[in-house]
Write an enzyme that holds these catalytic residues in place. Sequence first.
Site, mmCIF file in Angstrom:
data_model
loop_
_atom_site.group_PDB
_atom_site.id
_atom_site.type_symbol
_atom_site.label_atom_id
_atom_site.label_comp_id
_atom_site.label_asym_id
_atom_site.label_seq_id
_atom_site.Cartn_x
_atom_site.Cartn_y
_atom_site.Cartn_z
ATOM 1 N N ASP A 1 47.776 37.621 33.794
ATOM 2 C CA ASP A 1 48.194 36.895 32.597
ATOM 3 C C ASP A 1 49.395 35.987 32.859
ATOM 4 O O ASP A 1 49.517 34.913 32.264
ATOM 5 C CB ASP A 1 48.485 37.865 31.445
ATOM 6 C CG ASP A 1 49.403 39.010 31.852
ATOM 7 O OD1 ASP A 1 49.790 39.074 33.034
ATOM 8 O OD2 ASP A 1 49.723 39.839 30.987
ATOM 9 N N THR B 1 42.464 40.920 37.536
ATOM 10 C CA THR B 1 43.103 42.150 37.082
ATOM 11 C C THR B 1 42.172 43.330 37.298
ATOM 12 O O THR B 1 41.098 43.397 36.699
ATOM 13 C CB THR B 1 43.510 42.073 35.595
ATOM 14 O OG1 THR B 1 43.840 43.382 35.132
ATOM 15 C CG2 THR B 1 42.398 41.496 34.730
ATOM 16 N N ASP C 1 42.877 46.042 36.262
ATOM 17 C CA ASP C 1 43.074 46.870 35.067
ATOM 18 C C ASP C 1 41.908 46.716 34.090
ATOM 19 O O ASP C 1 41.759 47.523 33.173
ATOM 20 C CB ASP C 1 44.367 46.480 34.345
ATOM 21 C CG ASP C 1 45.600 46.683 35.206
ATOM 22 O OD1 ASP C 1 45.475 47.335 36.265
ATOM 23 O OD2 ASP C 1 46.673 46.195 34.837
ATOM 24 N N GLY D 1 47.503 50.111 36.310
ATOM 25 C CA GLY D 1 47.124 49.894 34.917
ATOM 26 C C GLY D 1 48.364 49.695 34.077
ATOM 27 O O GLY D 1 48.810 50.612 33.394
ATOM 28 N N ARG D 2 48.936 48.479 34.138
ATOM 29 C CA ARG D 2 50.207 48.220 33.470
ATOM 30 C C ARG D 2 50.087 48.295 31.955
ATOM 31 O O ARG D 2 50.946 48.843 31.281
ATOM 32 C CB ARG D 2 50.728 46.834 33.874
ATOM 33 C CG ARG D 2 52.123 46.536 33.361
ATOM 34 C CD ARG D 2 52.659 45.266 33.972
ATOM 35 N NE ARG D 2 51.999 44.084 33.446
ATOM 36 C CZ ARG D 2 52.148 42.861 33.940
ATOM 37 N NH1 ARG D 2 52.908 42.690 34.997
ATOM 38 N NH2 ARG D 2 51.535 41.835 33.406
ATOM 39 N N GLU E 1 49.696 54.228 35.340
ATOM 40 C CA GLU E 1 51.097 53.872 35.545
ATOM 41 C C GLU E 1 51.727 53.233 34.308
ATOM 42 O O GLU E 1 52.944 53.238 34.144
ATOM 43 C CB GLU E 1 51.229 52.911 36.725
ATOM 44 C CG GLU E 1 50.570 51.558 36.490
ATOM 45 C CD GLU E 1 50.749 50.591 37.646
ATOM 46 O OE1 GLU E 1 51.415 50.961 38.627
ATOM 47 O OE2 GLU E 1 50.221 49.471 37.563
#
Length: 329
Positions: free
Chosen positions: A140, A165, A167, A212-213, A272
Amino acid sequence: MWSRGRWCIPRSPRRSVCRRRIPRPSCEGKAMTERKTLAILVGGGPAPGINSVIGAAVIRARLEAVDVLGVRDGFEWIMQGDIDHVTPLDIGEVSRIHFRGGSYIGISRANPTKDPAHLDNAVLALLRLNVSQLITIGGDDTAYSAMKLEEKAAGRLQVVHVPKTIDNDLDLPPSVDTFGFQTARHYGVEIVKNLMVDAKTTSRWYLVITMGRGAGHLAVGIGKAAGATLTLIPEEFTGRRIRLKSVVDTLVGAIIKRLSYGRLDGVAVVAEGLALGIDPADLEGFEEVERDTHGNVRIAEVNIGEILKTAVQKRLKEFGLKATIAAKN
């Protein structure tokens, strides 16, 4: 036959079709169309599949007779006005790079939007390289930089962003994953499966911290496929500040439940992103953690695995229990 400035093509004895002679276009005095150049750069952190995207883009562009430049190290150099860190890309050199990890043209988290001069430099550097089209590959933050770059170029550059990503945190159809997600999930499953065997053999618990922010898709994907004892993701705490005590009590509850079954082992998969959601007051030194150029906390600097391990062992001690726990980031 020729008749009064026309070619007459006989069709039958009764009639003929006449066509006016059209003169050939002349190229005199007209400049040839300028050859297009496509630039590709990668921002953010590494992820599986980057080279596959680079290779596919280069091959498609070259088949359309478009020259391609690989911009090394993301925005790092061009935002300083440096146009030396680029490399021409052709089909021959990229046709097999999808077998390699990493990024063939490097990567960086350099952010040109923090300084208007850097944004100007990036645009001018690309124009000096005769670039008319740009593909950015990143998350992003890189997408935002690409958007601001296109705005600054004011029509002089066409920019396309490829979301990178693992994620899998984009609003895509359920059957469509972001590139790299399935690869990361696959390898994560293999790691957790091996740790589950090791945990049972050594009678210990493993706390596995996954990437995985802002989303727990990867943690859930790994936990479900491997059959982990427990999976914790930030989405379970939506709408409220996550307290470290809540996370610790959840883990302690799972350990006690396993003990009631006579099992001393287990594997907990933890996204995480929990580290970002936990109240900073609960994490000693959290505010001093290093941040990247986009202002995001470098989660790798928050050793959430060790923090949870210490807190869980302390909580178990209050119940007169003991467990061997190892954190795996």
